[in-house]
Structure formats: C-alpha cells, structure tokens
Enzyme design. Structure first.
Site, PDB file in Angstrom:
ATOM      1  CE  LYS A 103      -7.077  11.643  23.800  1.00 40.17           C
ATOM      2  NZ  LYS A 103      -8.366  12.122  24.232  1.00 40.17           N
ATOM      3  CG  MET A 163      -9.213  21.445  32.168  1.00 39.34           C
ATOM      4  SD  MET A 163     -10.228  20.747  33.482  1.00 39.34           S
ATOM      5  CE  MET A 163     -11.842  21.217  32.921  1.00 39.34           C
ATOM      6  CG  LEU A 219     -12.367  12.654  27.533  1.00 36.55           C
ATOM      7  CD1 LEU A 219     -13.311  12.195  26.441  1.00 36.55           C
ATOM      8  CD2 LEU A 219     -12.709  11.963  28.838  1.00 36.55           C
ATOM      9  CB  ILE A 220      -6.725   9.568  29.691  1.00 35.42           C
ATOM     10  CG1 ILE A 220      -6.326  10.590  30.776  1.00 35.42           C
ATOM     11  CG2 ILE A 220      -5.609   8.557  29.470  1.00 35.42           C
ATOM     12  CD1 ILE A 220      -5.071  11.372  30.512  1.00 35.42           C
ATOM     13  CG  ASN A 232     -10.037  13.131  36.894  1.00 30.92           C
ATOM     14  OD1 ASN A 232      -9.290  14.095  36.904  1.00 30.92           O
ATOM     15  ND2 ASN A 232     -11.310  13.226  36.521  1.00 30.92           N
ATOM     16  CG  HIS A 255     -15.670  15.317  38.206  1.00 26.36           C
ATOM     17  ND1 HIS A 255     -15.365  15.960  37.026  1.00 26.36           N
ATOM     18  CD2 HIS A 255     -17.013  15.455  38.380  1.00 26.36           C
ATOM     19  CE1 HIS A 255     -16.483  16.460  36.507  1.00 26.36           C
ATOM     20  NE2 HIS A 255     -17.500  16.162  37.308  1.00 26.36           N
TER      21      HIS A 255
END
Length: 196
Positions: free
Chosen positions: A64, A89, A91-92, A106, A108
């Site tokens: 990652k 879609m 996670l950072i 973000n 949501h």
C-alpha cells in the site's frame, strides 16, 4: 486551490464538483481524477469533461505504501493542494495521510457515525430507520471516522426502495459536496493556508 478527485465508480460526485467549478460556484481547479478500477465509468465522464483520469491499480504494487508513493509523486508533479474523495472505495493509508494531512475530504451516504463503511444506503434501508443522509468529513486513518464538516438529513419514506433512496441521497450529495468544498476553501483563503 488545485484538486485531485479520487473515484472508484461512476463518478457522479466528481462530475458535480467539476460542473460547479465550470459555472463558477466552486473556486478551484480540478486538475485530475485518480481511479483504482480499470473499467470504472468515471473514465467516460472524465473524457467528456476534458479532465485527465489516471489509473493506479493497487494489485500491481508490492505494498500500500508503494501504491500511495506512486500517486503522491504524480500529485506533487501536478502541484495538487487538496484531495477530494468522491466514491473512492479504499481506505487512505498513512503515506497519503502524512503527505496531505488535513487536506483530504470524503463524502459518505449516511449520517455518520451511523452506517460507516460499504453499502451505507443498503445498511440504512435494511435497518428500517426513518432517516439517513449525507456526511462530508475530513479523512483520518479510520473507516469514516474523521472530523465532520457538514451533514444533511434524508428521510426514508414508508414506500421507499433502495433505488429511490439512492437517488434522493445522490441529489443531496451533488448539491452539498461542491457547496461544502467552497466553504472549506474560502475559510482556508481567509486563514492564509492556500499555496496558490
């Protein structure tokens, strides 16, 4: 304010943001779109809107960290000030958060902290709650846990379907996201935080 928009799907929120910039409601520049899915519809939208859309596939990287480092090197070259997640879609990670601390937001489709994670609209629908909504928040290392910037409630009618609820939520998203971004950027300008 130079933006990179991250998207994994159809890109309807990305388009709403770009259109708001084009009509002068959002004082920013959408420099590029980053996508992690090769067949996402956002590529078609980006082409139609004349915005470069760059594919980064996580599986082709050893970690990652390497994946995010590659994206960051492009963002640096493009002198990106701010990252807008619009249906992205994944996670950072800490690499990206470290580089763009306090500069990633973000959207949501629920009233966080209710229904975080995937399929928030379906979660709300299945829970038979009377209302859900839209949340815009800063991104931290958690799943939809960062500081909330804006929220708007959407009522769930007794005869609602997932499809009608999705449409109602998207209508709110497409209006609320550009408006909230403009508020964030205006406050940063006043505070002298912009690097323009």
């Amino acid at each position: 304010m130079k933006l990179a928009i991250f998207a994994s799907g159809s890109g309807s929120n990305a388009e709403a943001i770009i259109q708001s910039i084009k009509v002068g409601e959002l004082d920013a520049e959408a420099a590029l779109i980053i996508c992690d899915k090769p067949h996402a519809k956002v590529f078609e939208r980006a082409e139609r809107l004349g915005i470069p859309c760059v594919l980064f596939q996580p599986k082709t990287y050893s970690s990652k960290q390497k994946y995010e480092e590659e994206i960051i090197s492009l963002l640096r070259r493009e002198q990106i000030d701010f990252i807008v997640l619009a249906g992205y879609m994944r996670l950072i990670g800490s690499t990206m958060l470290g580089e763009y601390e306090g500069k990633i937001v973000n959207i949501h489709p629920s009233l966080l902290p209710a229904f975080p994670g995937l399929d928030a609209i379906g979660q709300a629908f299945d829970a038979k709650v009377k209302e859900t909504g839209v949340t815009i928040h800063y991104v931290d290392e958690g799943m939809d846990t960062g500081p909330i910037v804006a929220q708007e409630t959407v009522s769930i009618d007794y005869n609602e379907t997932r499809e009608t609820l999705t449409k109602k939520i998207q209508q709110v998203e497409h209006r609320l996201y550009p408006k909230t971004l403009q508020k964030i950027f205006s406050e940063r300008k006043v505070g002298g935080e912009t690097n323009e």
